[in-house]
Design a protein around this motif. Structure first.
Motif, PDB file in Angstrom:
ATOM      1  N   MET A 105      11.489   6.732   7.014  1.00 30.23           N
ATOM      2  CA  MET A 105      11.718   6.018   5.757  1.00 30.23           C
ATOM      3  C   MET A 105      11.598   4.511   5.964  1.00 30.23           C
ATOM      4  SD  MET A 105      12.254   8.634   3.894  1.00 30.23           S
ATOM      5  CE  MET A 105      11.601   9.919   4.965  1.00 30.23           C
ATOM      6  N   LEU A 106      12.171   4.026   7.060  1.00 31.94           N
ATOM      7  CA  LEU A 106      12.113   2.593   7.348  1.00 31.94           C
ATOM      8  C   LEU A 106      10.686   2.165   7.664  1.00 31.94           C
ATOM      9  CD1 LEU A 106      13.671  -0.049   7.777  1.00 31.94           C
ATOM     10  CD2 LEU A 106      13.997   0.621  10.167  1.00 31.94           C
ATOM     11  N   PHE A 107       9.941   3.009   8.384  1.00 32.17           N
ATOM     12  CA  PHE A 107       8.555   2.677   8.724  1.00 32.17           C
ATOM     13  C   PHE A 107       7.674   2.628   7.486  1.00 32.17           C
ATOM     14  CE2 PHE A 107       4.252   4.202   9.784  1.00 32.17           C
ATOM     15  CZ  PHE A 107       3.851   3.195  10.648  1.00 32.17           C
ATOM     16  N   LEU A 108       7.840   3.577   6.574  1.00 34.28           N
ATOM     17  CA  LEU A 108       7.043   3.583   5.349  1.00 34.28           C
ATOM     18  C   LEU A 108       7.315   2.334   4.516  1.00 34.28           C
ATOM     19  CD1 LEU A 108       7.316   7.328   4.227  1.00 34.28           C
ATOM     20  CD2 LEU A 108       5.391   6.185   5.323  1.00 34.28           C
ATOM     21  N   PHE A 109       8.573   1.961   4.410  1.00 39.48           N
ATOM     22  CA  PHE A 109       8.888   0.745   3.678  1.00 39.48           C
ATOM     23  C   PHE A 109       8.302  -0.484   4.366  1.00 39.48           C
ATOM     24  CE2 PHE A 109      11.558  -3.042   3.624  1.00 39.48           C
ATOM     25  CZ  PHE A 109      11.420  -3.413   2.305  1.00 39.48           C
ATOM     26  N   ALA A 110       8.438  -0.560   5.697  1.00 41.75           N
ATOM     27  CA  ALA A 110       7.932  -1.717   6.430  1.00 41.75           C
ATOM     28  C   ALA A 110       6.424  -1.864   6.266  1.00 41.75           C
ATOM     29  CB  ALA A 110       8.307  -1.607   7.910  1.00 41.75           C
ATOM     30  N   MET A 111       5.691  -0.755   6.250  1.00 41.02           N
ATOM     31  CA  MET A 111       4.245  -0.810   6.060  1.00 41.02           C
ATOM     32  C   MET A 111       3.895  -1.307   4.664  1.00 41.02           C
ATOM     33  SD  MET A 111       2.659  -0.037   8.813  1.00 41.02           S
ATOM     34  CE  MET A 111       1.022   0.252   8.139  1.00 41.02           C
ATOM     35  N   CYS A 112       4.621  -0.808   3.662  1.00 37.61           N
ATOM     36  CA  CYS A 112       4.383  -1.264   2.289  1.00 37.61           C
ATOM     37  C   CYS A 112       4.695  -2.752   2.156  1.00 37.61           C
ATOM     38  CB  CYS A 112       5.236  -0.445   1.330  1.00 37.61           C
ATOM     39  SG  CYS A 112       5.007  -0.860  -0.417  1.00 37.61           S
ATOM     40  N   VAL A 177       2.472   1.035  -5.902  1.00 36.13           N
ATOM     41  CA  VAL A 177       1.414   1.140  -6.925  1.00 36.13           C
ATOM     42  C   VAL A 177       0.825  -0.237  -7.221  1.00 36.13           C
ATOM     43  CG1 VAL A 177       1.006   1.621  -9.367  1.00 36.13           C
ATOM     44  CG2 VAL A 177       2.275   3.256  -7.982  1.00 36.13           C
ATOM     45  N   LEU A 178       1.684  -1.238  -7.328  1.00 35.42           N
ATOM     46  CA  LEU A 178       1.196  -2.595  -7.596  1.00 35.42           C
ATOM     47  C   LEU A 178       0.388  -3.127  -6.413  1.00 35.42           C
ATOM     48  CD1 LEU A 178       4.358  -4.067  -9.347  1.00 35.42           C
ATOM     49  CD2 LEU A 178       2.157  -3.533 -10.410  1.00 35.42           C
ATOM     50  N   ASN A 179       0.802  -2.821  -5.188  1.00 39.48           N
ATOM     51  CA  ASN A 179       0.008  -3.197  -4.017  1.00 39.48           C
ATOM     52  C   ASN A 179      -1.381  -2.577  -4.069  1.00 39.48           C
ATOM     53  OD1 ASN A 179       2.019  -4.748  -2.915  1.00 39.48           O
ATOM     54  ND2 ASN A 179       2.523  -3.339  -1.260  1.00 39.48           N
ATOM     55  N   CYS A 180      -1.415  -1.288  -4.376  1.00 35.54           N
ATOM     56  CA  CYS A 180      -2.688  -0.566  -4.437  1.00 35.54           C
ATOM     57  C   CYS A 180      -3.573  -1.115  -5.556  1.00 35.54           C
ATOM     58  CB  CYS A 180      -2.410   0.919  -4.636  1.00 35.54           C
ATOM     59  SG  CYS A 180      -3.890   1.963  -4.601  1.00 35.54           S
ATOM     60  N   THR A 281      -3.847   2.456  -0.485  1.00 32.37           N
ATOM     61  CA  THR A 281      -3.943   3.765  -1.139  1.00 32.37           C
ATOM     62  C   THR A 281      -3.279   4.843  -0.307  1.00 32.37           C
ATOM     63  OG1 THR A 281      -6.035   3.105  -2.189  1.00 32.37           O
ATOM     64  CG2 THR A 281      -5.530   5.456  -2.104  1.00 32.37           C
ATOM     65  N   VAL A 282      -3.537   4.832   0.995  1.00 29.57           N
ATOM     66  CA  VAL A 282      -2.916   5.814   1.895  1.00 29.57           C
ATOM     67  C   VAL A 282      -1.401   5.655   1.904  1.00 29.57           C
ATOM     68  CG1 VAL A 282      -2.722   6.571   4.293  1.00 29.57           C
ATOM     69  CG2 VAL A 282      -4.967   6.040   3.337  1.00 29.57           C
ATOM     70  N   ILE A 283      -0.927   4.413   1.965  1.00 33.50           N
ATOM     71  CA  ILE A 283       0.518   4.161   1.980  1.00 33.50           C
ATOM     72  C   ILE A 283       1.163   4.662   0.696  1.00 33.50           C
ATOM     73  CG2 ILE A 283       2.262   2.339   1.921  1.00 33.50           C
ATOM     74  CD1 ILE A 283       0.532   0.750   3.840  1.00 33.50           C
ATOM     75  N   LEU A 284       0.512   4.441  -0.437  1.00 32.96           N
ATOM     76  CA  LEU A 284       1.048   4.914  -1.714  1.00 32.96           C
ATOM     77  C   LEU A 284       1.179   6.433  -1.725  1.00 32.96           C
ATOM     78  CD1 LEU A 284       1.878   4.640  -4.678  1.00 32.96           C
ATOM     79  CD2 LEU A 284      -0.563   4.550  -5.268  1.00 32.96           C
ATOM     80  N   ILE A 285       0.160   7.136  -1.264  1.00 35.20           N
ATOM     81  CA  ILE A 285       0.191   8.602  -1.262  1.00 35.20           C
ATOM     82  C   ILE A 285       1.296   9.121  -0.348  1.00 35.20           C
ATOM     83  CG2 ILE A 285      -1.120  10.671  -0.638  1.00 35.20           C
ATOM     84  CD1 ILE A 285      -3.663   9.166  -1.470  1.00 35.20           C
ATOM     85  N   VAL A 286       1.419   8.531   0.821  1.00 36.59           N
ATOM     86  CA  VAL A 286       2.441   8.975   1.775  1.00 36.59           C
ATOM     87  C   VAL A 286       3.839   8.725   1.223  1.00 36.59           C
ATOM     88  CG1 VAL A 286       3.383   8.630   4.082  1.00 36.59           C
ATOM     89  CG2 VAL A 286       0.914   8.670   3.755  1.00 36.59           C
ATOM     90  N   ILE A 287       4.049   7.572   0.588  1.00 44.59           N
ATOM     91  CA  ILE A 287       5.367   7.266   0.026  1.00 44.59           C
ATOM     92  C   ILE A 287       5.721   8.241  -1.089  1.00 44.59           C
ATOM     93  CG2 ILE A 287       6.608   5.584  -1.386  1.00 44.59           C
ATOM     94  CD1 ILE A 287       5.385   3.386   0.290  1.00 44.59           C
ATOM     95  N   VAL A 288       4.766   8.561  -1.942  1.00 38.11           N
ATOM     96  CA  VAL A 288       5.030   9.474  -3.059  1.00 38.11           C
ATOM     97  C   VAL A 288       5.474  10.841  -2.551  1.00 38.11           C
ATOM     98  CG1 VAL A 288       3.945  10.744  -4.953  1.00 38.11           C
ATOM     99  CG2 VAL A 288       3.533   8.296  -4.697  1.00 38.11           C
ATOM    100  N   PHE A 289       4.843  11.343  -1.483  1.00 37.49           N
ATOM    101  CA  PHE A 289       5.108  12.705  -1.029  1.00 37.49           C
ATOM    102  C   PHE A 289       6.165  12.798   0.071  1.00 37.49           C
ATOM    103  CE2 PHE A 289       0.885  13.186  -2.945  1.00 37.49           C
ATOM    104  CZ  PHE A 289       1.087  14.326  -3.712  1.00 37.49           C
ATOM    105  N   PHE A 290       6.408  11.737   0.810  1.00 36.20           N
ATOM    106  CA  PHE A 290       7.277  11.852   1.972  1.00 36.20           C
ATOM    107  C   PHE A 290       8.518  10.970   1.927  1.00 36.20           C
ATOM    108  CE2 PHE A 290       3.129  13.260   3.539  1.00 36.20           C
ATOM    109  CZ  PHE A 290       3.483  14.457   4.161  1.00 36.20           C
TER     110      PHE A 290
END
Length: 340
Positions: A105-112, A177-180, A281-290
């Motif tokens: 969770m922390l890694f996904l946020f840090a990447m975004c 979404v705004l990043n994408c 785009t990849v980060i958005l998809i991963v965040i939505v599902f994971f």
């Protein structure tokens, strides 16, 4: 004989319970269950209360927050054995546990957050080349960075209110979404007459920053234990700082110093823009599902007791109280560098 039995039972429950809590606090967070309301009533506020004459109410918390279990166990002197059995059972308990996926969770946020920080200075760091390419002034190029601050100021409080009402996942998804969207708009800016497209994509990024940059302390508090909150918050903030650092390094190393070669500059801008769109785009998809809103169990006693007594908060009064708090105002002025 009855007096002796009651005295023994008091010693059996009260003393070991306090000693057990002291051992728990010294040894740190461990996986297990404890009764939230019993902790509030008998450990923190009333350590010497007679257990035999008190009611112990427990609350069971689930992932969805819908299932609650309220039960009252009454200890009566005439039914000592029944009270002892009920207290030991403590069927309605809140679990304190840490999950390994908290690091995901922390890694996904840090990447975004990193991908949101990267474009903030990507044009100003090569302002002379970009202004020549788009035939604009340096002041116009500087606005690609200043727009971040202009957007953040009026939107930070509404976004914090939204996060308080909708939760971490919804807020982070909006930021992703705004990043994408901003990165794909940027893909249409690789022409000398499209400065307005640059400003559009930077403004979208600026909106995304408001949703992303305020999340580190909340993610740390919801997912990490008491001994890890500071480090987790620092790592979440580090993601944004890393993105800003990359924004200072990558554009100057990939762009030419000759602004007369329009084709090469367009290509260099596209080399930066298209990978950013793909990554976002990849980060958005991963965040939505994971990405998960919260763990199945509380990470610390503080979180468990907070949720057991949580009430509706007046957001306006909280802000007023915050701005009347002298240490916060001093920190605001110092961090904002208003004295310079």
């Amino acid at each position: 004989m009855l007096h002796i039995s009651i005295t023994s039972l008091r010693r059996f429950y009260a003393v070991p319970e306090r000693r057990g809590m002291e051992t728990y606090q010294k040894s740190g967070l461990k996986t297990g269950c404890f009764d939230v309301n019993y902790y509030n009533q008998n450990i923190t506020t009333q350590p010497s209360q007679d257990i035999l004459n008190s009611n112990v109410t427990g609350t069971k918390y689930t992932m969805n927050g819908n299932e609650t279990c309220n039960s009252t166990v009454s200890c009566n002197e005439k039914t000592v054995e029944s009270g002892e059995k009920s207290l030991r059972k403590q069927s309605c308990a809140a679990e304190v546990r840490l999950f390994k996926r908290r690091f995901l969770m922390l890694f996904l946020f840090a990447m975004c957050s990193m991908m949101n920080g990267f474009p903030q200075f990507q044009y100003t760091v090569v302002a002379d080349i970009v202004s020549c390419y788009y035939r604009t002034s340096l002041n116009d190029i500087n606005w690609t960075c200043v727009v971040y601050m202009v957007v953040f100021l009026p939107l930070v409080f509404p976004v914090m209110y939204l996060m308080d009402k909708k939760g971490l996942k919804v807020t982070l998804i909006i930021g992703a979404v705004l990043n994408c969207l901003g990165s794909w708009v940027q893909c249409f800016s690789f022409a000398p007459d499209r400065y307005i497209v640059i400003m559009a994509c930077q403004t979208i990024y600026a909106f995304g920053q408001v949703f992303v940059i305020s999340l580190p302390p909340f993610i740390a508090g919801v997912w990490f234990g008491a001994a890890e909150v500071g480090l987790a918050c620092a790592m979440g903030v580090f993601g944004n700082q890393l993105g800003i650092a990359l924004g200072f390094i990558i554009p100057p190393s990939m762009m030419t110093n000759d602004c007369t070669d329009k084709v090469d500059i367009s290509y260099e801008l596209s080399v930066i823009g298209y990978p950013m769109a793909a990554i976002n785009t990849v980060i958005l998809i991963v965040i939505v599902f994971f990405f998960q809103e919260m763990p199945n169990a509380f990470p610390s006693i503080a979180q468990a007791t907070k949720n057991s007594s949580q009430t509706e908060t007046d957001y306006g009064k909280s802000l007023k109280k915050l701005f009347c708090y002298t240490p916060f105002v001093l920190l605001l002025l110092g961090y904002g560098k208003l004295f310079k």
